[in-house]
Scaffold this motif. Structure first.
Motif, mmCIF file in Angstrom:
data_model
loop_
_atom_site.group_PDB
_atom_site.id
_atom_site.type_symbol
_atom_site.label_atom_id
_atom_site.label_comp_id
_atom_site.label_asym_id
_atom_site.label_seq_id
_atom_site.Cartn_x
_atom_site.Cartn_y
_atom_site.Cartn_z
ATOM 1 N N ARG A 175 0.836 -1.204 0.000
ATOM 2 C CA ARG A 175 0.000 0.000 0.000
ATOM 3 C C ARG A 175 0.871 1.254 0.000
ATOM 4 N N TRP A 176 1.939 1.247 0.804
ATOM 5 C CA TRP A 176 2.860 2.386 0.826
ATOM 6 C C TRP A 176 3.498 2.589 -0.538
ATOM 7 N N LYS A 177 3.876 1.479 -1.184
ATOM 8 C CA LYS A 177 4.500 1.559 -2.495
ATOM 9 C C LYS A 177 3.553 2.231 -3.489
ATOM 10 N N GLU A 178 2.293 1.850 -3.452
ATOM 11 C CA GLU A 178 1.311 2.465 -4.350
ATOM 12 C C GLU A 178 1.095 3.939 -4.014
ATOM 13 N N GLN A 179 1.068 4.274 -2.725
ATOM 14 C CA GLN A 179 0.944 5.680 -2.322
ATOM 15 C C GLN A 179 2.140 6.485 -2.816
ATOM 16 N N ALA A 180 3.333 5.918 -2.704
ATOM 17 C CA ALA A 180 4.540 6.620 -3.139
ATOM 18 C C ALA A 180 4.519 6.859 -4.645
ATOM 19 N N ARG A 181 4.036 5.882 -5.382
ATOM 20 C CA ARG A 181 3.953 6.038 -6.834
ATOM 21 C C ARG A 181 2.941 7.099 -7.240
ATOM 22 N N SER A 182 1.895 7.277 -6.447
ATOM 23 C CA SER A 182 0.848 8.232 -6.821
ATOM 24 C C SER A 182 1.119 9.651 -6.326
ATOM 25 N N CYS A 183 2.098 9.835 -5.433
ATOM 26 C CA CYS A 183 2.428 11.185 -4.942
ATOM 27 C C CYS A 183 3.094 11.990 -6.042
ATOM 28 N N ARG A 184 2.672 13.219 -6.183
ATOM 29 C CA ARG A 184 3.320 14.142 -7.120
ATOM 30 C C ARG A 184 4.502 14.784 -6.398
ATOM 31 N N TYR A 185 5.540 15.089 -7.134
ATOM 32 C CA TYR A 185 6.762 15.595 -6.507
ATOM 33 C C TYR A 185 6.599 16.956 -5.854
ATOM 34 N N GLY A 186 5.708 17.802 -6.287
ATOM 35 C CA GLY A 186 5.517 19.098 -5.654
ATOM 36 C C GLY A 186 4.475 19.104 -4.556
ATOM 37 N N ASP A 187 3.785 17.986 -4.366
ATOM 38 C CA ASP A 187 2.716 17.888 -3.374
ATOM 39 C C ASP A 187 3.305 17.463 -2.034
ATOM 40 N N PHE A 188 3.871 18.431 -1.325
ATOM 41 C CA PHE A 188 4.592 18.115 -0.095
ATOM 42 C C PHE A 188 3.675 17.640 1.022
ATOM 43 N N ASP A 189 2.402 18.033 1.017
ATOM 44 C CA ASP A 189 1.476 17.557 2.054
ATOM 45 C C ASP A 189 1.259 16.049 1.944
ATOM 46 N N SER A 190 1.078 15.539 0.736
ATOM 47 C CA SER A 190 0.910 14.093 0.537
ATOM 48 C C SER A 190 2.183 13.339 0.884
#
Length: 88
Positions: free
Chosen positions: A10-25
């Motif tokens: 689940r963490w791996k999928e979350q990491a893949r979906s985070c955008r690089y400028g979206d520091f809150d995520s």
């Protein structure tokens, strides 16, 4: 499949979906990884660094170097989580 594998997937999928400028995520994910008993020492170390650098980078007065440092830390965290294949 044990609970560690499920949580890490689940963490791996979350990491893949985070955008690089979206520091809150990024901070949300890093906090979850850093505080979990299901993460390895390498994951926790990378998560702590990512969380602290992203916290600085999301401020309005952050420099480009601070934002770049947060992005580099996040890439390291993605590597620890095994989620770097999307960069290639």
């Amino acid at each position: 499949m044990n609970i560690d594998h499920i949580i890490r997937a689940r963490w791996k999928e979350q990491a893949r979906s985070c955008r690089y400028g979206d520091f809150d995520s990024i901070i949300t994910l890093a906090t979850e990884v850093a505080n979990s008993s299901h993460s390895t020492l390498g994951m926790r170390t990378a998560a702590h660094k990512t969380r602290s650098t992203a916290d600085v980078a999301r401020t309005p007065r952050a420099t480009e170097a601070e934002r770049r440092g947060a992005t580099d830390s996040f890439i390291h965290l993605k590597g620890e989580l095994g989620a770097l294949w999307d960069l290639i």
